[in-house]
Design a protein around this motif. Structure first.
Motif, PDB file in Angstrom:
ATOM      1  N   TYR A  48       1.022  -1.108   0.362  1.00 58.97           N
ATOM      2  CA  TYR A  48       0.253   0.274   0.229  1.00 58.97           C
ATOM      3  C   TYR A  48       0.995   1.453   0.004  1.00 58.97           C
ATOM      4  O   TYR A  48       1.884   1.431   0.429  1.00 58.97           O
ATOM      5  CB  TYR A  48      -0.922   0.718   1.164  1.00 58.97           C
ATOM      6  N   SER A  49       0.309   2.687  -0.140  1.00 53.62           N
ATOM      7  CA  SER A  49       0.899   3.271  -0.613  1.00 53.62           C
ATOM      8  C   SER A  49      -0.081   4.998  -0.909  1.00 53.62           C
ATOM      9  O   SER A  49      -1.465   4.672  -0.111  1.00 53.62           O
ATOM     10  CB  SER A  49       2.202   4.020  -1.563  1.00 53.62           C
ATOM     11  N   TYR A  50       0.189   5.939  -0.482  1.00 60.88           N
ATOM     12  CA  TYR A  50      -0.191   7.210  -0.262  1.00 60.88           C
ATOM     13  C   TYR A  50       0.150   8.388  -1.051  1.00 60.88           C
ATOM     14  O   TYR A  50       1.597   7.854  -1.301  1.00 60.88           O
ATOM     15  CB  TYR A  50      -0.152   8.374   1.158  1.00 60.88           C
ATOM     16  N   PRO A  56      -5.110   8.578   0.178  1.00 58.41           N
ATOM     17  CA  PRO A  56      -4.362   6.682   0.186  1.00 58.41           C
ATOM     18  C   PRO A  56      -4.744   6.552  -1.968  1.00 58.41           C
ATOM     19  O   PRO A  56      -5.013   7.102  -2.144  1.00 58.41           O
ATOM     20  CB  PRO A  56      -4.886   5.516   0.650  1.00 58.41           C
ATOM     21  N   LEU A  59      -4.308   1.453  -3.876  1.00 54.97           N
ATOM     22  CA  LEU A  59      -4.429  -0.205  -3.849  1.00 54.97           C
ATOM     23  C   LEU A  59      -4.297   0.416  -2.167  1.00 54.97           C
ATOM     24  O   LEU A  59      -4.390  -0.511  -1.138  1.00 54.97           O
ATOM     25  CB  LEU A  59      -2.598  -0.575  -3.585  1.00 54.97           C
ATOM     26  N   GLY A  60      -3.752   1.305  -1.211  1.00 54.28           N
ATOM     27  CA  GLY A  60      -4.200   1.854  -0.259  1.00 54.28           C
ATOM     28  C   GLY A  60      -5.193   2.050   0.384  1.00 54.28           C
ATOM     29  O   GLY A  60      -4.937   1.392   1.169  1.00 54.28           O
ATOM     30  N   ARG A  61      -6.251   2.609  -0.187  1.00 52.73           N
ATOM     31  CA  ARG A  61      -7.628   2.903  -0.402  1.00 52.73           C
ATOM     32  C   ARG A  61      -8.493   0.924   0.258  1.00 52.73           C
ATOM     33  O   ARG A  61      -8.372   0.641   1.225  1.00 52.73           O
ATOM     34  CB  ARG A  61      -8.332   2.808  -1.114  1.00 52.73           C
ATOM     35  N   PHE A  63      -5.894  -1.841   1.081  1.00 52.73           N
ATOM     36  CA  PHE A  63      -5.327  -2.249   2.252  1.00 52.73           C
ATOM     37  C   PHE A  63      -6.112  -2.042   3.832  1.00 52.73           C
ATOM     38  O   PHE A  63      -6.144  -2.367   4.469  1.00 52.73           O
ATOM     39  CB  PHE A  63      -3.751  -1.061   2.509  1.00 52.73           C
ATOM     40  N   GLU A  64      -6.264  -0.398   3.782  1.00 56.88           N
ATOM     41  CA  GLU A  64      -7.177   0.148   4.362  1.00 56.88           C
ATOM     42  C   GLU A  64      -8.724  -0.887   4.503  1.00 56.88           C
ATOM     43  O   GLU A  64      -8.753  -0.906   6.470  1.00 56.88           O
ATOM     44  CB  GLU A  64      -7.653   1.335   4.395  1.00 56.88           C
TER      45      GLU A  64
END
Length: 76
Positions: A48-50, A56, A59-61, A63-64
């Motif tokens: 994930y990343s921001y 996000p 992929l960050g969204r 992941f959350e």
């Protein structure tokens, strides 16, 4: 715990398969230990990343969403 798959969105299930080769089986009765081990694997290895503004990435969204699902419905 059974019926794990139905707790996640299609995007989350797809990302888990693509990124970590994790595929949940609704018929399998997962123990709390197995679920905790999967959660730890996801938390440690999911890519994930921001963005610079703190929002996000896609992929960050996802992941959350996955982490929230574990906390809200699976890990007790």
């Amino acid at each position: 715990m059974k019926n794990i798959t139905s707790m996640f969105s299609k995007d989350a299930l797809s990302a888990l398969k693509e990124q970590l080769d994790i595929v949940f089986d609704d018929e399998r009765d997962y123990s709390q230990g197995e679920l905790l081990a999967l959660y730890d694997r996801i938390e440690e290895n999911f890519p994930y990343s921001y963005q610079e503004n703190g929002e996000p990435t896609e992929l960050g969204r996802i992941f959350e969403e996955i982490v929230d699902t574990f906390h809200d419905h699976i890990l007790e």
